[in-house]
Scaffold this motif. Sequence first.
Motif, short mmCIF file in Angstrom:
data_model
loop_
_atom_site.label_atom_id
_atom_site.label_comp_id
_atom_site.label_asym_id
_atom_site.label_seq_id
_atom_site.Cartn_x
_atom_site.Cartn_y
_atom_site.Cartn_z
N THR A 51 -51.25 20.01 33.66
CA THR A 51 -51.47 21.34 33.07
C THR A 51 -52.02 22.28 34.14
O THR A 51 -52.43 21.85 35.22
N LYS A 52 -52.08 23.54 33.79
CA LYS A 52 -52.68 24.52 34.70
C LYS A 52 -54.17 24.23 34.89
O LYS A 52 -54.70 24.36 35.99
N GLN A 53 -54.83 23.78 33.82
CA GLN A 53 -56.24 23.45 33.91
C GLN A 53 -56.46 22.27 34.88
O GLN A 53 -57.42 22.25 35.65
N SER A 54 -55.55 21.31 34.84
CA SER A 54 -55.62 20.18 35.76
C SER A 54 -55.44 20.65 37.20
O SER A 54 -56.13 20.18 38.11
N ALA A 55 -54.54 21.59 37.43
CA ALA A 55 -54.32 22.15 38.76
C ALA A 55 -55.56 22.90 39.23
O ALA A 55 -55.96 22.79 40.40
N GLN A 56 -56.19 23.65 38.33
CA GLN A 56 -57.40 24.37 38.69
C GLN A 56 -58.54 23.40 39.00
O GLN A 56 -59.32 23.63 39.94
N PHE A 57 -58.64 22.32 38.24
CA PHE A 57 -59.65 21.30 38.50
C PHE A 57 -59.44 20.69 39.89
O PHE A 57 -60.38 20.51 40.66
N THR A 58 -58.18 20.38 40.21
CA THR A 58 -57.86 19.81 41.52
C THR A 58 -58.19 20.79 42.63
O THR A 58 -58.73 20.40 43.67
N GLU A 59 -57.89 22.05 42.42
CA GLU A 59 -58.22 23.08 43.41
C GLU A 59 -59.73 23.13 43.65
O GLU A 59 -60.19 23.24 44.79
N ASN A 60 -60.51 23.01 42.58
CA ASN A 60 -61.97 23.01 42.72
C ASN A 60 -62.45 21.77 43.47
O ASN A 60 -63.42 21.84 44.23
N ARG A 61 -61.78 20.63 43.29
CA ARG A 61 -62.14 19.42 44.03
C ARG A 61 -61.86 19.62 45.53
O ARG A 61 -62.63 19.16 46.37
N ILE A 62 -60.77 20.29 45.85
CA ILE A 62 -60.44 20.57 47.25
C ILE A 62 -61.54 21.40 47.90
O ILE A 62 -61.89 21.19 49.05
N LYS A 63 -62.12 22.31 47.14
CA LYS A 63 -63.18 23.16 47.68
C LYS A 63 -64.39 22.35 48.13
O LYS A 63 -65.18 22.82 48.95
N THR A 64 -64.53 21.12 47.63
CA THR A 64 -65.69 20.30 48.00
C THR A 64 -65.54 19.65 49.37
O THR A 64 -66.52 19.14 49.91
N PHE A 65 -64.31 19.61 49.92
CA PHE A 65 -64.13 18.99 51.24
C PHE A 65 -63.42 19.89 52.24
O PHE A 65 -62.75 19.42 53.16
N LEU A 66 -63.60 21.19 52.11
CA LEU A 66 -62.99 22.14 53.05
C LEU A 66 -63.65 22.08 54.41
O LEU A 66 -64.88 21.96 54.52
N PRO A 67 -62.87 22.18 55.49
CA PRO A 67 -63.47 22.34 56.81
C PRO A 67 -64.06 23.75 56.94
O PRO A 67 -63.76 24.63 56.14
N THR A 68 -64.89 23.94 57.92
CA THR A 68 -65.58 25.24 58.06
C THR A 68 -64.72 26.30 58.73
O THR A 68 -64.98 27.49 58.57
N ARG A 69 -63.68 25.88 59.47
CA ARG A 69 -62.82 26.83 60.18
C ARG A 69 -61.38 26.66 59.77
O ARG A 69 -60.97 25.60 59.31
N GLY A 70 -60.59 27.72 59.96
CA GLY A 70 -59.16 27.65 59.69
C GLY A 70 -58.76 28.50 58.50
O GLY A 70 -59.54 29.28 57.98
N LEU A 71 -57.52 28.32 58.08
CA LEU A 71 -56.96 29.04 56.94
C LEU A 71 -56.37 28.01 55.98
O LEU A 71 -55.52 27.21 56.38
N ILE A 72 -56.83 28.03 54.73
CA ILE A 72 -56.33 27.12 53.71
C ILE A 72 -56.01 27.95 52.48
O ILE A 72 -56.86 28.71 52.00
N GLN A 73 -54.78 27.80 51.98
CA GLN A 73 -54.34 28.56 50.82
C GLN A 73 -53.75 27.60 49.79
O GLN A 73 -53.19 26.57 50.15
N THR A 74 -53.87 27.97 48.51
CA THR A 74 -53.24 27.19 47.45
C THR A 74 -52.31 28.09 46.66
O THR A 74 -52.49 29.31 46.61
N LEU A 75 -51.33 27.47 46.03
CA LEU A 75 -50.37 28.18 45.20
C LEU A 75 -50.03 27.28 44.02
O LEU A 75 -49.69 26.11 44.22
N MET A 76 -50.15 27.81 42.81
CA MET A 76 -49.77 27.06 41.62
C MET A 76 -48.44 27.60 41.10
O MET A 76 -48.29 28.80 40.90
N VAL A 77 -47.49 26.69 40.91
CA VAL A 77 -46.19 27.07 40.37
C VAL A 77 -45.82 26.07 39.29
O VAL A 77 -46.28 24.93 39.29
N THR A 78 -44.98 26.50 38.36
CA THR A 78 -44.51 25.58 37.33
C THR A 78 -43.51 24.61 37.94
O THR A 78 -42.94 24.87 39.01
N GLU A 79 -43.29 23.51 37.26
CA GLU A 79 -42.32 22.52 37.74
C GLU A 79 -40.93 23.15 37.83
O GLU A 79 -40.17 22.88 38.76
#
Length: 106
Positions: A51-79
């Motif tokens: 679900t979209k909520q599951s994707a948002q949860f996963t995105e929030n988990r990614i935020k917990t292990f981000l490096p301090t430098r660089g560029l990181i982007q996410t994109l949510m799309v339907t199947e």
Amino acid sequence: MRYRIMRLIVMFDLPMDTSEDKRNYRKFRKELINEGFLMIQYSVYARVCVTKQSAQFTENRIKTFLPTRGLIQTLMVTEKQYNSMHFLVGEQKDDVRNTSDRTVVL
């Protein structure tokens, strides 16, 4: 309840100047793989989410292990949007790990 299967796509460009930068790159990539992401191109990873909520949860988990430098982007799309991707050069891989067919909704 209607489920809308989503793809969470992570795109990143991390510096590789120092040994610490390289270590941060390897750690970030490993964490993405541990979260169930598959590489679709260099520095582009995707994961099927129920679900979209599951994707948002996963995105929030990614935020917990981000490096301090660089560029990181996410994109949510339907199947459906993801499956309408055009291949201009190369061919699509028919790998069950890269499809929503392996997703079981209980």
